[in-house]
Scaffold this motif. Sequence first.
Motif, short mmCIF file in Angstrom:
data_model
loop_
_atom_site.label_atom_id
_atom_site.label_comp_id
_atom_site.label_asym_id
_atom_site.label_seq_id
_atom_site.Cartn_x
_atom_site.Cartn_y
_atom_site.Cartn_z
N HIS A 112 -14.23 -6.96 0.45
CA HIS A 112 -13.61 -6.20 -0.63
C HIS A 112 -14.53 -6.34 -1.83
O HIS A 112 -15.38 -7.24 -1.89
CB HIS A 112 -12.23 -6.77 -0.97
CG HIS A 112 -11.22 -6.58 0.10
ND1 HIS A 112 -10.71 -5.36 0.45
CD2 HIS A 112 -10.60 -7.48 0.92
CE1 HIS A 112 -9.83 -5.50 1.42
NE2 HIS A 112 -9.75 -6.78 1.73
N THR A 137 -15.73 0.47 6.39
CA THR A 137 -14.40 1.00 6.68
C THR A 137 -13.77 1.44 5.37
O THR A 137 -14.35 1.26 4.30
CB THR A 137 -13.52 -0.07 7.34
OG1 THR A 137 -13.27 -1.11 6.38
CG2 THR A 137 -14.16 -0.66 8.58
N GLU A 138 -12.56 1.98 5.44
CA GLU A 138 -11.88 2.38 4.21
C GLU A 138 -11.51 1.17 3.36
O GLU A 138 -11.54 1.23 2.14
CB GLU A 138 -10.61 3.17 4.55
CG GLU A 138 -10.89 4.58 5.02
CD GLU A 138 -9.61 5.36 5.25
OE1 GLU A 138 -8.60 5.08 4.59
OE2 GLU A 138 -9.64 6.25 6.11
N GLU A 139 -11.13 0.07 4.01
CA GLU A 139 -10.67 -1.11 3.29
C GLU A 139 -11.81 -1.97 2.77
O GLU A 139 -11.74 -2.52 1.68
CB GLU A 139 -9.78 -1.97 4.18
CG GLU A 139 -8.42 -1.41 4.40
CD GLU A 139 -7.52 -2.39 5.11
OE1 GLU A 139 -7.80 -3.60 5.08
OE2 GLU A 139 -6.54 -1.93 5.69
N LYS A 140 -12.85 -2.13 3.57
CA LYS A 140 -13.94 -3.04 3.21
C LYS A 140 -15.28 -2.34 3.41
O LYS A 140 -15.41 -1.43 4.22
CB LYS A 140 -13.91 -4.29 4.09
CG LYS A 140 -12.71 -5.18 3.85
CD LYS A 140 -12.82 -6.44 4.68
CE LYS A 140 -11.68 -7.39 4.38
NZ LYS A 140 -11.87 -8.65 5.09
#
Length: 151
Positions: A112, A137-140
Motif C-alpha cells: 500500500h 493490483t487494484e489494492e496494492k
Amino acid sequence: MIAHNKEPVTLSQWDALLLESLRNLGWSEDELLRRVHAGELPADDSQFQFDYSRLTELAGSHPSDFEQAVRQGYRIKYNTLRGIASWIRLALGQEPQLLLEPGRESVICAFHAEEHARLASVLSYGWVVRKDSSASTEEKTVYLIEPLIRG
C-alpha cells in the motif's frame, strides 16, 4: 529563521531488525524504550534468534539517538537483499520474493502507499524502489527494490 530538517538517525541493518521485532510485541513507544533501557527483554525463539541486549547497549551509549529512532524513524546504514526482505517481513508483515539471478538481484513485494513510503524512508543509499506496473493490483502496487548500480 530557517527550520532545518534533522537527518534521521542511522541504524545498522541488524539493529533495525531488532527494533522492528520488538515493535511486533505490541508495546507502546514508551514501553519499548523503558524495557530496552532496563534490559527487560524477551528471549527470541524466531528464525532470527535475536539477542536484544544489543539494543540495550545501543540505548545506553546513544540514548537520544535511540529514542529518535523509536519515535521518529531511522535510516539503515547499509542494506543487503536478504536484510531488506527480513525488514519487510518484520516491519510490514509481508512475505517478499527474492530474485537472486546475477545482474537482476532484487526484492519484489506488493505494498500500500504508506508501506511503500515507510520502506523508502529507511532504505540505505544505493537502493531504488520502482513500480512493476505489470504485476500491480487494484489494492496494492508491486515494487522492485534493486541496487542503484549493478556490479
